[in-house]
Write a protein that holds these residues in place. Structure first.
Motif, short mmCIF file in Angstrom:
data_model
loop_
_atom_site.label_atom_id
_atom_site.label_comp_id
_atom_site.label_asym_id
_atom_site.label_seq_id
_atom_site.Cartn_x
_atom_site.Cartn_y
_atom_site.Cartn_z
N UNK A 165 5.01 129.24 -15.70
CA UNK A 165 3.57 129.26 -15.95
C UNK A 165 3.06 127.87 -16.34
N UNK A 166 1.86 127.57 -15.87
CA UNK A 166 1.23 126.30 -16.27
C UNK A 166 -0.28 126.46 -16.30
N UNK A 167 -0.93 125.56 -17.03
CA UNK A 167 -2.39 125.46 -17.06
C UNK A 167 -2.74 124.01 -16.73
N UNK A 168 -3.68 123.83 -15.80
CA UNK A 168 -4.13 122.49 -15.42
C UNK A 168 -5.53 122.25 -15.99
N UNK A 169 -5.69 121.17 -16.73
CA UNK A 169 -7.00 120.79 -17.27
C UNK A 169 -7.51 119.57 -16.52
N UNK A 170 -8.77 119.60 -16.11
CA UNK A 170 -9.38 118.50 -15.37
C UNK A 170 -10.77 118.24 -15.92
N UNK A 171 -11.06 116.99 -16.25
CA UNK A 171 -12.35 116.69 -16.90
C UNK A 171 -13.53 116.73 -15.94
N UNK A 172 -13.28 116.55 -14.65
CA UNK A 172 -14.36 116.59 -13.67
C UNK A 172 -14.55 118.01 -13.12
N UNK A 173 -15.68 118.23 -12.46
CA UNK A 173 -15.90 119.50 -11.78
C UNK A 173 -15.07 119.54 -10.50
N UNK A 174 -14.89 120.74 -9.96
CA UNK A 174 -14.15 120.86 -8.71
C UNK A 174 -14.83 120.07 -7.60
N UNK A 175 -16.15 120.17 -7.51
CA UNK A 175 -16.87 119.44 -6.46
C UNK A 175 -16.64 117.94 -6.58
N UNK A 176 -16.69 117.43 -7.81
CA UNK A 176 -16.50 115.99 -8.01
C UNK A 176 -15.07 115.56 -7.65
N UNK A 177 -14.10 116.35 -8.03
CA UNK A 177 -12.71 116.02 -7.72
C UNK A 177 -12.51 115.97 -6.21
N UNK A 178 -13.06 116.93 -5.51
CA UNK A 178 -12.86 117.01 -4.06
C UNK A 178 -13.70 115.99 -3.30
N UNK A 179 -14.65 115.36 -3.98
CA UNK A 179 -15.53 114.40 -3.31
C UNK A 179 -15.06 112.96 -3.46
N UNK A 180 -14.02 112.72 -4.25
CA UNK A 180 -13.52 111.35 -4.44
C UNK A 180 -12.80 110.92 -3.17
N UNK A 181 -13.38 109.96 -2.46
CA UNK A 181 -12.87 109.56 -1.15
C UNK A 181 -11.73 108.56 -1.31
N UNK A 182 -10.55 108.94 -0.86
CA UNK A 182 -9.39 108.04 -0.88
C UNK A 182 -8.59 108.21 0.40
N UNK A 183 -8.13 107.08 0.93
CA UNK A 183 -7.30 107.14 2.13
C UNK A 183 -5.93 107.69 1.77
N UNK A 184 -5.18 108.05 2.78
CA UNK A 184 -3.85 108.58 2.53
C UNK A 184 -2.91 108.38 3.70
N UNK A 185 -1.74 107.84 3.41
CA UNK A 185 -0.64 107.78 4.37
C UNK A 185 0.50 108.56 3.72
N UNK A 186 0.87 109.69 4.29
CA UNK A 186 1.88 110.55 3.69
C UNK A 186 3.25 110.25 4.27
N UNK A 187 4.21 110.00 3.39
CA UNK A 187 5.59 109.82 3.80
C UNK A 187 6.15 111.12 4.39
N UNK A 188 7.27 111.01 5.09
CA UNK A 188 7.90 112.20 5.65
C UNK A 188 8.22 113.23 4.57
N UNK A 189 8.69 112.77 3.43
CA UNK A 189 9.02 113.69 2.35
C UNK A 189 7.82 114.42 1.80
N UNK A 190 6.68 113.74 1.73
CA UNK A 190 5.45 114.37 1.25
C UNK A 190 4.94 115.39 2.26
N UNK A 191 5.04 115.06 3.55
CA UNK A 191 4.68 116.01 4.61
C UNK A 191 5.53 117.27 4.48
N UNK A 192 6.83 117.08 4.34
CA UNK A 192 7.75 118.21 4.23
C UNK A 192 7.43 119.05 3.00
N UNK A 193 7.13 118.39 1.88
CA UNK A 193 6.82 119.11 0.64
C UNK A 193 5.57 119.96 0.80
N UNK A 194 4.51 119.40 1.38
CA UNK A 194 3.27 120.15 1.57
C UNK A 194 3.53 121.41 2.41
#
Length: 395
Positions: free
Chosen positions: A30-59
């Motif tokens: 069990x876990x609880x995640x606390x985030x100071x921003x709203x969901x909309x704000x978190x999802x709106x933060x624009x960042x590029x991404x290059x995913x390694x093979x291991x990260x692809x596999x994990x997802x």
């Protein structure tokens, strides 16, 4: 004040925090995640991404990779451009079939939030005035104020600080308990988003006497590009015409290649630094992601290191809760830091090889060209770049 309890309190709904929470969920923890921003704000933060093979596999392994596999761009190499010519590094042939995925970090965040909530995960957005204490006891605590103003205290077995460079977790560790290693680079990146078709099927890393350029992509009709600039550069000093002229000059090739141009709708200046915190633990508080380390974007390692931290920490917590083993928790910092320092070295090396440093003379320029010639003409040199770029294995 309300009081509740959980096994793992996670501060920060970024890649490290969300991945850690969902991996633990799949192990029945069990876990609880606390985030100071709203969901909309978190999802709106624009960042590029290059995913390694291991990260692809994990997802994919955790059930969060469906959209990534449909909408992401699988890249099997990169292009190094120097001396007016292109040299390609082929990843699969050098790494036993591995590749990378171009998939924006904010899309990763959206997918992880969805899979957490769909599985009944507890993510508390807009958590204000978050604080942590009793970190060196068997029952560390988190206190915060929820959206309605109610103060809540969560007693945890462990706390994961995944709240980034501006978060509260690292500053909550007593002075003198951590050592911070930092390197500031004397340049930044001027980044743009533009409406245009892709200029290249793969990322172009260009070394030029006027400064480095990265040609990336975002989607079939939106492209992301960067050029090296002063870290104090002002975006208002750069018109669209001036920006495109700079890209054309730095990307010029002997065969007359030019980038695809289009309306620019985002301009930003990114500072560059390397930072590593040691150790990544104090008492029952564990740091993960950007709260523990920052790398320049040249090596495409930030998001991937956060994913690795989450996996290493989840493995240690699972061993504790399921087998009553504490050894992996004690080893977490040392295990994570070995990979972090390798990624930090790779990011520094890529940055040093491709950027023009203030005061650079002809000797330094020739050394950089020699390094690029070696990397692109030697299988051993190309393999070293490729295996680091697609991601080193987790110990």
């Amino acid at each position: 004040m309300r009081t509740t309890r959980t096994q793992v309190g996670i501060i920060g709904a970024g890649p490290a925090g969300l991945l850690l929470s969902h991996i633990l969920h799949l192990q029945g923890i069990e876990s609880v995640v606390l985030e100071r921003h709203s969901r909309d704000d978190v999802e709106a933060i624009i960042k590029a991404g290059v995913l390694e093979q291991g990260t692809i596999d994990l997802m994919n392994e955790i059930g969060a990779g469906e959209r990534m596999m449909k909408e992401g761009f699988r890249h099997e190499g990169i292009i190094l451009r120097f001396d007016g010519r292109d040299e390609r590094i082929d990843f699969p042939s050098l790494t036993g079939g591995k590749s990378v995925m171009i998939y924006a970090q904010h899309d990763v965040i959206k997918d992880l939030i969805k899979v957490r909530l769909d599985s009944g995960g507890d993510i508390r957005f807009e958590a204000k005035d978050v604080s942590v204490y009793d970190l060196d006891t068997a029952q560390p605590k988190i206190r915060y104020r929820d959206k309605s103003g109610v103060v809540e205290e969560i007693t945890c077995d462990f706390i994961a600080g995944c709240d980034g460079t501006q978060g509260i977790c690292r500053p909550s560790i007593p002075a003198g308990a951590l050592k911070v290693h930092e390197r500031l680079y004397p340049f930044g990146w001027f980044g743009i988003l533009c409406k245009a078709p892709p200029s290249s099927d793969e990322l172009i890393y260009a070394m030029h006497e006027r400064g480095f350029v990265l040609v990336s992509t975002r989607s079939p009709d939106i492209q992301r590009m960067y050029f090296q600039c002063s870290p104090t550069e002002k975006v208002e000093n750069w018109s669209d015409d001036r920006i495109w002229a700079e890209f054309r000059a730095r990307l010029a090739t002997q065969d007359g290649w030019v980038p695809q141009e289009g309306p620019i709708f985002s301009k930003t200046v990114i500072g560059m630094r390397s930072l590593v915190v040691e150790p990544m633990r104090y008492g029952r508080l564990f740091l993960a992601g950007d709260s523990a380390h920052v790398v320049p974007p040249t090596g495409a390692k930030g998001l991937n290191l956060a994913a690795t931290d989450a996996q290493i920490l989840a493995r240690a917590l699972t061993a504790y809760f399921k087998s009553n083993r504490s050894d992996l928790l004690y080893q977490y910092s040392e295990t994570a830091l070995r990979r972090i320092w390798k990624a930090t070295r790779f990011s520094w090396w890529m940055t040093s090889m491709l950027h023009t440093f203030p005061g650079t003379d002809e000797f330094q320029n020739r050394l950089q060209l020699s390094e690029l010639n070696y990397v692109t003409s030697s299988r051993a040199g190309a393999m070293a770049l490729a295996e680091n770029y697609v991601g080193l294995p987790i110990e």
